[in-house]
Design a protein around this motif. Structure first.
Motif, PDB file in Angstrom:
ATOM      1  N   TYR A   6       0.306  -1.197  -0.075  1.00 48.43           N
ATOM      2  CA  TYR A   6       0.077  -0.094  -0.231  1.00 48.43           C
ATOM      3  C   TYR A   6       0.558   1.399  -0.331  1.00 48.43           C
ATOM      4  CZ  TYR A   6      -4.531  -2.891   1.272  1.00 48.43           C
ATOM      5  OH  TYR A   6      -5.179  -3.677   1.265  1.00 48.43           O
ATOM      6  N   LEU A   8       0.480   4.876   1.183  1.00 49.27           N
ATOM      7  CA  LEU A   8      -1.149   6.390   1.506  1.00 49.27           C
ATOM      8  C   LEU A   8       0.041   7.456   1.884  1.00 49.27           C
ATOM      9  CD1 LEU A   8      -1.337   3.499   2.779  1.00 49.27           C
ATOM     10  CD2 LEU A   8      -2.439   4.831   4.657  1.00 49.27           C
ATOM     11  N   TYR A  16      -3.874  16.061  -3.350  1.00 41.47           N
ATOM     12  CA  TYR A  16      -5.450  15.656  -4.273  1.00 41.47           C
ATOM     13  C   TYR A  16      -5.709  16.292  -5.697  1.00 41.47           C
ATOM     14  CZ  TYR A  16     -10.570  15.347  -4.788  1.00 41.47           C
ATOM     15  OH  TYR A  16     -11.753  15.442  -5.248  1.00 41.47           O
ATOM     16  N   ASP A  28      -2.618  10.977  -9.011  1.00 44.25           N
ATOM     17  CA  ASP A  28      -3.571   9.717 -10.153  1.00 44.25           C
ATOM     18  C   ASP A  28      -2.502   9.307 -10.731  1.00 44.25           C
ATOM     19  OD1 ASP A  28      -5.775   9.899  -7.518  1.00 44.25           O
ATOM     20  OD2 ASP A  28      -7.271  10.883  -9.945  1.00 44.25           O
ATOM     21  N   LYS A  31      -0.831   6.086  -9.927  1.00 46.10           N
ATOM     22  CA  LYS A  31      -2.331   4.874  -9.672  1.00 46.10           C
ATOM     23  C   LYS A  31      -2.125   4.465 -11.101  1.00 46.10           C
ATOM     24  CE  LYS A  31      -5.236   6.785  -6.699  1.00 46.10           C
ATOM     25  NZ  LYS A  31      -6.957   6.883  -6.785  1.00 46.10           N
ATOM     26  N   ILE A  46      -0.696  -0.499  -4.283  1.00 40.17           N
ATOM     27  CA  ILE A  46      -2.044   0.099  -4.410  1.00 40.17           C
ATOM     28  C   ILE A  46      -2.022   1.195  -3.350  1.00 40.17           C
ATOM     29  CG2 ILE A  46      -4.499   0.119  -3.977  1.00 40.17           C
ATOM     30  CD1 ILE A  46      -4.408  -3.531  -3.568  1.00 40.17           C
ATOM     31  N   PHE A  48      -3.552   4.861  -2.090  1.00 41.03           N
ATOM     32  CA  PHE A  48      -3.892   5.947  -1.456  1.00 41.03           C
ATOM     33  C   PHE A  48      -4.590   6.878  -2.062  1.00 41.03           C
ATOM     34  CE2 PHE A  48      -4.657   1.503  -0.088  1.00 41.03           C
ATOM     35  CZ  PHE A  48      -6.015   0.906  -0.166  1.00 41.03           C
ATOM     36  N   ASN A  49      -5.329   7.970  -3.018  1.00 42.86           N
ATOM     37  CA  ASN A  49      -4.836   9.398  -2.210  1.00 42.86           C
ATOM     38  C   ASN A  49      -5.820   9.908  -1.096  1.00 42.86           C
ATOM     39  OD1 ASN A  49      -4.977  12.378  -3.127  1.00 42.86           O
ATOM     40  ND2 ASN A  49      -4.921  11.788  -4.884  1.00 42.86           N
ATOM     41  N   LEU A  50      -4.869  10.266  -0.046  1.00 46.20           N
ATOM     42  CA  LEU A  50      -5.749  11.014   1.159  1.00 46.20           C
ATOM     43  C   LEU A  50      -4.909  12.497   1.018  1.00 46.20           C
ATOM     44  CD1 LEU A  50      -4.442   8.007   3.052  1.00 46.20           C
ATOM     45  CD2 LEU A  50      -6.463   8.127   2.184  1.00 46.20           C
ATOM     46  N   GLU A  67      -6.084   6.315  10.313  1.00 49.69           N
ATOM     47  CA  GLU A  67      -6.742   6.357   8.108  1.00 49.69           C
ATOM     48  C   GLU A  67      -5.207   4.960   7.936  1.00 49.69           C
ATOM     49  OE1 GLU A  67      -7.781   7.592   5.984  1.00 49.69           O
ATOM     50  OE2 GLU A  67      -7.993   9.842   5.930  1.00 49.69           O
ATOM     51  N   ARG A  71      -5.879   1.295   6.585  1.00 48.85           N
ATOM     52  CA  ARG A  71      -5.084   0.938   5.117  1.00 48.85           C
ATOM     53  C   ARG A  71      -3.682   0.469   5.462  1.00 48.85           C
ATOM     54  NH1 ARG A  71      -7.937   5.428   4.519  1.00 48.85           N
ATOM     55  NH2 ARG A  71      -8.945   5.362   2.956  1.00 48.85           N
ATOM     56  N   ASN A  77       3.948  -1.112   3.669  1.00 48.68           N
ATOM     57  CA  ASN A  77       3.443   0.100   2.972  1.00 48.68           C
ATOM     58  C   ASN A  77       4.507   1.618   3.172  1.00 48.68           C
ATOM     59  OD1 ASN A  77       0.849  -0.658   4.412  1.00 48.68           O
ATOM     60  ND2 ASN A  77       1.711  -1.512   5.983  1.00 48.68           N
TER      61      ASN A  77
END
Length: 208
Positions: A6, A8, A16, A28, A31, A46, A48-50, A67, A71, A77
């Motif tokens: 993961y 993060l 964002y 993104d 990703k 994987i 994650f856009n946090l 969070e 995850r 991670n």
């Protein structure tokens, strides 16, 4: 057996991907790159856009333990912390989060992240456009390039003290900032986000 790792990405609107209507921002883009590599037989990474628009490190400290718990991959991670652009902003005469508190908050977030990861990256604050340097923005905030340097130095010092990696987007943008930033002078445009992703791809490739 391929691993499932993961990634993060904690941060503000620049994490964002605000103002990028084409690619959705640098996270993104990463990703899609990781998914493409997975389809070619790499580890599954994987992401994650946090990122939360307007967030400071005050918000980060409150949410990172939850969070991370939600995850957490057994295979590992990777944590990215991209803060400072809002912390350093002056509103109603004072900084949202002063330098001393900023340092304390980042260190607290690192402690929370270290429970789940050995791979933590601190992300530099971007330079701001000359046209908004020291001027009041539409949101009533004042940012200066001088403060950007102060807060980035704090991030660099923390990364050295804690043996963490520092992603220097500031240097990547500096010479061409006026063509890599959007009209508001703070957020990158599509070209700028693309440049950030290009800089970060070699980092995530290490985990693929």
């Amino acid at each position: 057996m391929n691993k499932m790792i993961y990634g993060l990405f904690f941060g503000d609107s620049i994490t964002y991907g605000e103002y990028d209507g084409v690619f959705g921002g640098w996270v993104d883009i990463l990703k899609r790159y990781a998914l493409q590599k997975y389809n070619e037989g790499s580890n599954e990474l994987i992401l994650f856009n946090l990122g939360i628009g307007g967030e400071t490190t005050e918000g980060l400290v409150k949410r990172i333990p939850h969070e991370m718990k939600a995850r957490n991959s057994a295979d590992g991670n990777i944590i990215f912390l991209g803060y400072g652009a809002n912390d350093l902003a002056v509103k109603d005469g004072s900084q949202m989060v002063d330098p001393t508190q900023f340092k304390t908050n980042i260190e607290a977030a690192i402690q929370a992240a270290e429970l789940y990861s050995d791979d933590i990256y601190l992300v530099s604050i971007l330079p701001i456009s000359e046209k908004i340097d020291g001027k009041i923005s539409a949101t009533g905030k004042i940012r200066t390039d001088e403060d950007v340097l102060v807060y980035n130095q704090i991030l660099k010092d923390i990364s050295v003290e804690n043996s963490l990696s520092y992603i220097d987007f500031h240097s990547v943008f500096l010479d061409d900032k006026e063509i890599l930033l959007s009209a508001d002078g703070v957020h990158p445009n599509e070209k700028g986000y693309g440049m950030m992703a290009e800089t970060a791809i070699p980092i995530i490739e290490k985990y693929l």
